[in-house]
Design a protein around this motif. Structure first.
Motif, PDB file in Angstrom:
ATOM      1  N   SER A  60       0.791  -1.231   0.000  1.00 41.70           N
ATOM      2  CA  SER A  60       0.000   0.000   0.000  1.00 41.70           C
ATOM      3  C   SER A  60       0.817   1.271   0.000  1.00 41.70           C
ATOM      4  N   GLY A  61       2.082   1.186   0.335  1.00 41.03           N
ATOM      5  CA  GLY A  61       2.919   2.372   0.407  1.00 41.03           C
ATOM      6  C   GLY A  61       2.522   3.285   1.553  1.00 41.03           C
ATOM      7  N   GLN A  62       1.733   2.735   2.493  1.00 37.22           N
ATOM      8  CA  GLN A  62       1.197   3.601   3.532  1.00 37.22           C
ATOM      9  C   GLN A  62       1.495   3.108   4.928  1.00 37.22           C
ATOM     10  N   LEU A  63       1.443   1.811   5.128  1.00 36.07           N
ATOM     11  CA  LEU A  63       1.478   1.255   6.468  1.00 36.07           C
ATOM     12  C   LEU A  63       2.848   1.423   7.108  1.00 36.07           C
ATOM     13  N   ASP A  64       2.875   1.906   8.282  1.00 32.77           N
ATOM     14  CA  ASP A  64       4.115   2.049   9.040  1.00 32.77           C
ATOM     15  C   ASP A  64       4.000   1.185  10.283  1.00 32.77           C
ATOM     16  N   SER A  65       4.609   0.004  10.227  1.00 35.61           N
ATOM     17  CA  SER A  65       4.440  -0.952  11.306  1.00 35.61           C
ATOM     18  C   SER A  65       5.153  -0.510  12.582  1.00 35.61           C
ATOM     19  N   SER A  66       6.056   0.467  12.490  1.00 36.08           N
ATOM     20  CA  SER A  66       6.825   0.849  13.658  1.00 36.08           C
ATOM     21  C   SER A  66       5.957   1.548  14.694  1.00 36.08           C
ATOM     22  N   ASP A  67       4.951   2.303  14.280  1.00 34.79           N
ATOM     23  CA  ASP A  67       4.119   2.987  15.255  1.00 34.79           C
ATOM     24  C   ASP A  67       2.644   2.674  15.083  1.00 34.79           C
ATOM     25  N   GLY A  68       2.280   1.707  14.230  1.00 32.06           N
ATOM     26  CA  GLY A  68       0.906   1.253  14.118  1.00 32.06           C
ATOM     27  C   GLY A  68      -0.037   2.281  13.545  1.00 32.06           C
ATOM     28  N   VAL A  69       0.407   3.077  12.582  1.00 34.75           N
ATOM     29  CA  VAL A  69      -0.464   4.051  11.936  1.00 34.75           C
ATOM     30  C   VAL A  69      -0.463   3.824  10.432  1.00 34.75           C
ATOM     31  N   ALA A  70      -1.438   4.416   9.761  1.00 35.33           N
ATOM     32  CA  ALA A  70      -1.553   4.291   8.311  1.00 35.33           C
ATOM     33  C   ALA A  70      -2.264   5.527   7.774  1.00 35.33           C
ATOM     34  N   ASN A  71      -2.223   5.685   6.458  1.00 34.83           N
ATOM     35  CA  ASN A  71      -2.954   6.762   5.788  1.00 34.83           C
ATOM     36  C   ASN A  71      -4.255   6.216   5.225  1.00 34.83           C
ATOM     37  N   VAL A  72      -5.268   7.072   5.195  1.00 39.53           N
ATOM     38  CA  VAL A  72      -6.547   6.728   4.574  1.00 39.53           C
ATOM     39  C   VAL A  72      -6.682   7.596   3.332  1.00 39.53           C
ATOM     40  N   ASN A  73      -6.557   6.985   2.160  1.00 38.21           N
ATOM     41  CA  ASN A  73      -6.623   7.720   0.902  1.00 38.21           C
ATOM     42  C   ASN A  73      -7.883   7.341   0.130  1.00 38.21           C
ATOM     43  N   GLY A  74      -8.362   8.275  -0.683  1.00 38.70           N
ATOM     44  CA  GLY A  74      -9.534   7.969  -1.488  1.00 38.70           C
ATOM     45  C   GLY A  74      -9.924   9.113  -2.391  1.00 38.70           C
ATOM     46  N   ILE A  75     -11.102   8.987  -2.960  1.00 37.63           N
ATOM     47  CA  ILE A  75     -11.620  10.004  -3.870  1.00 37.63           C
ATOM     48  C   ILE A  75     -13.123  10.138  -3.665  1.00 37.63           C
ATOM     49  N   VAL A  76     -13.615  11.359  -3.746  1.00 41.34           N
ATOM     50  CA  VAL A  76     -15.046  11.645  -3.599  1.00 41.34           C
ATOM     51  C   VAL A  76     -15.570  12.125  -4.949  1.00 41.34           C
ATOM     52  N   ASP A  88     -18.370  12.837 -11.351  1.00 45.61           N
ATOM     53  CA  ASP A  88     -17.334  13.872 -11.381  1.00 45.61           C
ATOM     54  C   ASP A  88     -16.714  14.039  -9.996  1.00 45.61           C
ATOM     55  N   PRO A  89     -15.417  14.310  -9.915  1.00 45.65           N
ATOM     56  CA  PRO A  89     -14.788  14.545  -8.616  1.00 45.65           C
ATOM     57  C   PRO A  89     -15.334  15.812  -7.975  1.00 45.65           C
ATOM     58  N   VAL A  90     -15.396  15.806  -6.664  1.00 44.53           N
ATOM     59  CA  VAL A  90     -15.958  16.933  -5.928  1.00 44.53           C
ATOM     60  C   VAL A  90     -14.862  17.563  -5.073  1.00 44.53           C
ATOM     61  N   GLN A 149      -7.186   2.490  -1.651  1.00 44.49           N
ATOM     62  CA  GLN A 149      -7.992   3.601  -2.172  1.00 44.49           C
ATOM     63  C   GLN A 149      -9.451   3.362  -1.810  1.00 44.49           C
ATOM     64  N   ILE A 150     -10.104   4.385  -1.286  1.00 44.41           N
ATOM     65  CA  ILE A 150     -11.512   4.295  -0.915  1.00 44.41           C
ATOM     66  C   ILE A 150     -12.308   5.245  -1.789  1.00 44.41           C
ATOM     67  N   SER A 151     -13.315   4.727  -2.431  1.00 50.41           N
ATOM     68  CA  SER A 151     -14.159   5.537  -3.308  1.00 50.41           C
ATOM     69  C   SER A 151     -15.464   5.874  -2.595  1.00 50.41           C
ATOM     70  N   VAL A 152     -15.759   7.175  -2.517  1.00 53.28           N
ATOM     71  CA  VAL A 152     -16.971   7.656  -1.855  1.00 53.28           C
ATOM     72  C   VAL A 152     -17.844   8.358  -2.888  1.00 53.28           C
ATOM     73  N   THR A 153     -19.109   7.984  -2.938  1.00 55.28           N
ATOM     74  CA  THR A 153     -20.048   8.581  -3.884  1.00 55.28           C
ATOM     75  C   THR A 153     -21.040   9.471  -3.149  1.00 55.28           C
ATOM     76  N   LEU A 154     -21.159  10.707  -3.597  1.00 56.16           N
ATOM     77  CA  LEU A 154     -22.119  11.638  -3.010  1.00 56.16           C
ATOM     78  C   LEU A 154     -23.443  11.547  -3.761  1.00 56.16           C
ATOM     79  N   THR A 155     -24.510  11.273  -3.002  1.00 53.85           N
ATOM     80  CA  THR A 155     -25.849  11.162  -3.588  1.00 53.85           C
ATOM     81  C   THR A 155     -26.722  12.288  -3.050  1.00 53.85           C
ATOM     82  N   PRO A 156     -27.367  13.078  -3.915  1.00 57.89           N
ATOM     83  CA  PRO A 156     -28.224  14.171  -3.440  1.00 57.89           C
ATOM     84  C   PRO A 156     -29.343  13.642  -2.548  1.00 57.89           C
TER      85      PRO A 156
END
Length: 249
Positions: A60-76, A88-90, A149-156
């Protein structure tokens, strides 16, 4: 006897004579053995590097096992309407990560491409919250670092849409596959190294050829290792008559 031997090579071209001289010179076999060994050694080193690397970071290029944290990436992005508009991206959407008690532990605002990145979030069950005016609120249960990667869809509309991604992670399977590939890479490199030693001893031609062939799959430095092995296999094939068990088919 010498005249008969000379007549045998009368019709040989200069190239054929040179190849014949190489085929009977033990240095050709030894050089081929060395190239097979070095190429396979590069593959074995790659296998060791893959096994000893942080697999989560590779995946993932994100996980850092030394301190138990990670990044949360995505697109809306906006929801599709009649398969013709939307998607369309928002920009400017606030994306928050909440802990078990619904306390915010990180947030980000989407850029012009709808992308967000909430950095250094503890790797434990959390909630991704996307609350944007005029759209249904989205709550996603997840474990940071389990998804690249997390994909989030906005619905009116109004209301709440909640779903659970904690059981959808394939990180464990990916780690198993990566570890298996690393192990096979190491084994292939070791097989090729044994093939190089067999070529040096000059006892078993077929065994040398097959072990060297397996060594090709070690992929040392992508192409450099296999190139060395192929050159070495070519040289040992040229000197095949020097192997004690070699017979013409």
């Amino acid at each position: 006897m010498n005249d008969s031997s000379d007549d045998e090579f009368d019709d040989y071209s200069a190239m054929e004579l040179w190849l014949h001289d190489l085929s009977i010179d033990s240095a050709t076999r030894v050089a081929g053995a060395l190239m097979i060994f070095v190429g396979s050694l590069l593959g074995a080193i790659l296998g060791v590097a893959l096994i000893s690397a942080d697999v989560g970071e590779i995946l993932s290029g994100q996980l850092d096992s030394s301190d138990g944290v990670a990044n949360v990436n995505g697109i809306v992005s906006t929801a599709l309407e009649d398969n013709t508009t939307g998607g369309d991206p928002v920009e400017g959407v606030r994306v928050s990560v909440l802990d078990f008690d619904d306390l915010e532990i990180g947030h980000d605002i989407t850029d012009s491409g709808g992308r967000f990145s909430v950095e250094d979030v503890p790797r434990r069950s959390s909630t991704l919250l996307v609350d944007h005016p005029g759209n249904v609120t989205v709550r996603i249960l997840l474990v940071p670092g389990d998804h690249a990667q997390i994909s989030v869809t906005l619905t009116p509309g109004d209301g709440l849409y909640e779903y659970d991604m904690t059981g959808e992670s394939h990180l464990g399977e990916s780690v198993l596959i990566g570890t298996t590939i690393a192990g096979l890479t190491l084994l292939a490199g070791l097989a090729g190294m044994v093939g190089g030693l067999e070529a040096y001893r000059g006892d078993h031609y077929r065994r040398t050829w097959w072990l060297s062939f397996f060594g090709l799959w070690s992929r040392g430095m992508l192409f450099l290792g296999p190139l060395f092995i192929l050159l070495g296999m070519g040289m040992t094939h040229l000197a095949r008559d020097q192997f004690t068990d070699y017979t013409e088919d």
